[in-house]
Design an enzyme around this catalytic site. Structure first.
Site, short mmCIF file in Angstrom:
data_model
loop_
_atom_site.label_atom_id
_atom_site.label_comp_id
_atom_site.label_asym_id
_atom_site.label_seq_id
_atom_site.Cartn_x
_atom_site.Cartn_y
_atom_site.Cartn_z
N LYS A 73 0.85 -1.20 0.00
CA LYS A 73 0.00 0.00 0.00
C LYS A 73 0.88 1.25 0.00
O LYS A 73 1.89 1.30 0.70
CB LYS A 73 -0.90 -0.04 1.24
CG LYS A 73 -1.96 1.06 1.29
CD LYS A 73 -2.89 0.83 2.49
CE LYS A 73 -4.01 1.86 2.55
NZ LYS A 73 -4.94 1.61 3.67
N SER A 148 -9.86 1.48 2.64
CA SER A 148 -8.97 2.25 1.78
C SER A 148 -7.90 1.42 1.09
O SER A 148 -7.27 1.91 0.14
CB SER A 148 -8.32 3.36 2.60
OG SER A 148 -7.45 2.80 3.58
N SER A 172 -9.97 -0.91 6.82
CA SER A 172 -9.38 -0.79 5.48
C SER A 172 -8.65 -2.00 4.95
O SER A 172 -8.32 -2.04 3.76
CB SER A 172 -8.44 0.41 5.43
OG SER A 172 -9.22 1.57 5.28
N1 GLN Z 1 -13.34 3.76 5.99
C1 GLN Z 1 -12.79 4.20 7.22
C2 GLN Z 1 -12.41 5.66 7.12
O1 GLN Z 1 -12.60 6.23 6.10
C3 GLN Z 1 -11.61 3.37 7.61
C4 GLN Z 1 -10.43 3.66 6.82
C5 GLN Z 1 -9.22 2.89 7.25
O2 GLN Z 1 -9.33 1.86 7.89
N2 GLN Z 1 -8.06 3.43 6.89
O3 GLN Z 1 -11.92 6.26 8.05
#
Ligand code: GLN
Length: 480
Positions: A73, A148, A172
């Site tokens: 990532k 994400s 995510s």
């Molecule tokens: N979807 C969640 C957010 O937007 C979690 C994102 C994540 O785990 N980085 O904060």
């Protein structure tokens, strides 16, 4: 081919690391223009690492990860390799140092093919907030892959890597794993070093493996886990042998089924897949126990105070001077700060910074941030109570299967609800995993989540492996 299978072919020299890497790079070249899973592909670096891997495989210094092509990532700093965090703010950022996770992978001999796409600063659930464009779900390219870590998930589903690394602040790793039919593990907070990971919400962020199977994930976790003096919240505990802990039976294991995670209006196909999975667990020897996690409904509001608060603080460093994008022709210092941040950040990131700055401001701190911290403790206590009676907890990973691109991007609250089932786990610092357990009428993957007590990743992986030994869901792949 799974990572475990590839490792065995490499070890017996039936394939070389250079052949394997070339094959993946060719596939990326062909499919990445459609899927957009990678932001940066490091052809040269990957081929060089593959060459070194072949040397190690020949001279007996190889590890099980040597020669394995992976994706990382794009929020893990890689020395001299662009690390964008999915943002215009860092589009040109070449880190002067290496994250602990990537350093450990490189030391083990893994071949980093490139950096995978993600929601900007890991804020999102659909990969649509990336400055580098949305990632497409390989099961249906009109749909989102989740986020994400959507690039890391889609890269696997499209077979562009043998494993990938994601990060999980509120879901995510697990949510995109569920929506793309792969296996993803969020370790205990502090199990994997955050050093060199670009911070979103420091008390919640955690790196973890995404893979084809629990056995593959076990190998990757074993490589990246462990104490790191460079991370002040790193846990000082030995890393167990996750691979040897894998079992095929679950006799005596008690699995908790929390009522709060089975609302009456839960998607019927997800409900059905979960019910079938429960039967599989019973057949494997486990017993199912109804439990309650009464503070579950406060998880999303609590998270959307704490995570933006920490983000507003972490993202203050992008001022166009020490870090990040700088606007053209600033009038004066203030204009430079304002325009650099205005032009460098996307809408979702700005929304979080504003929310976070508000809940931290004097006069509101006690009402919002301090209150949220108290509720966070109640949510964690629910789990600790439950784990007095059960070994694992089983829930759906997501409320729906992959939704169409554009469906929720203009409705932040609807988007935030995508993490309904995953967010409590981060607030409690627990390890959890998503593995495939079914498909909907359109053939889109359904995932289930298993949650374990602190540092019980071995129990999670073992249960997931037993399930995958008994079911074929993790072997399904989208049409090429
Ligand atoms: N979807 C969640 C957010 O937007 C979690 C994102 C994540 O785990 N980085 O904060």
């Amino acid at each position: 081919m799974t990572l475990v299978q590839a490792a065995s072919l490499l070890r017996t020299r039936q394939i070389s690391a250079q052949e394997l890497t070339t094959a993946f790079l060719e596939r990326i070249q062909r499919l990445n223009p459609i899927i957009n899973a990678f932001i940066t592909v490091d052809h040269e670096g990957a081929m060089q690492a593959a060459k070194q891997a072949d040397a190690r495989l020949n001279n007996g210094t190889a590890t099980p990860m040597t020669g394995i092509p992976i994706g990382v990532k794009d929020l893990f700093c890689t020395e001299n390799l662009t690390t964008t965090c999915g943002s215009k703010m860092l589009a040109q950022f070449r880190p002067p140092y290496e994250s602990t996770v990537t350093r450990k992978l490189k030391e083990a001999g893994a071949v980093i093919l490139g950096k995978t796409n993600m929601d900007e600063f890991a804020m999102g659930s659909s990969n649509e907030t990336s400055f580098f464009g949305p990632v497409k779900n390989p099961w249906d390219i009109s749909r989102i892959p989740g986020g994400s870590s959507g690039g890391s998930a889609a890269a696997l589903a499209a077979q562009l890597a043998l494993a990938t690394i994601g990060s999980d602040t509120g879901g995510s790793i697990r949510q995109p794993a569920a929506l793309t039919g792969i296996t993803g593990l969020k370790p205990t907070y502090g199990r994997v070093s955050r050093s060199g990971m670009i911070a979103f919400a420091s008390s919640l962020d955690q790196a973890g493996p995404m893979a084809w199977s629990a056995a593959d994930a076990a190998m990757v976790l074993h490589t990246i886990a462990g104490y790191d003096p460079l991370d002040s919240t790193s846990i000082q505990a030995d890393v167990p042998d996750y691979v040897n802990a894998l079992a095929t039976r679950m006799d005596g294991i008690r699995i908790g089924i929390p009522t709060e995670y089975r609302p009456d209006n839960l998607n019927a196909e997800i409900q059905k897949a979960l019910t079938e999975a429960e039967q599989t667990f019973r057949d494997l020897g486990a017993s199912l126990v109804p439990i309650s996690l009464p503070h579950t409904r406060y998880a999303i509001p609590t998270y959307y105070i704490i995570a933006p608060a920490e983000a507003s603080s972490n993202l203050a460093r992008y001022d166009g001077i020490r870090f990040g994008y700088r606007c053209d022709d600033p009038k004066d210092l203030k204009d430079m700060y304002t325009r650099s941040r205005n032009e460098g950040f996307g809408a979702e990131v700005k929304r979080r910074i504003m929310l976070g700055t508000y809940v931290l401001s004097s006069g509101y701190y006690d009402a919002y941030y301090r209150k949220a911290q108290k509720v966070r403790r109640l949510i964690a206590d629910d789990f600790h109570q439950a784990f007095q009676h059960v070994d694992l907890i089983l829930t759906p990973t997501t409320p729906t299967t992959a939704f169409p691109l554009g469906d929720k991007i203009d409705d932040p609250i609807a988007m935030y609800l995508s993490d309904l089932f995953t967010i409590s786990v981060n607030l409690a610092g627990l390890p959890a995993m998503s593995i495939p357990c079914g498909a909907d009428q359109l053939g889109l993957p359904i995932g289930m989540q298993m949650i374990a007590p602190i540092l019980k990743e071995d129990k999670l992986l073992s249960a997931a492996h037993a399930f995958q030994t008994a079911t074929p869901w993790h072997q399904r792949k989208p049409e090429p």
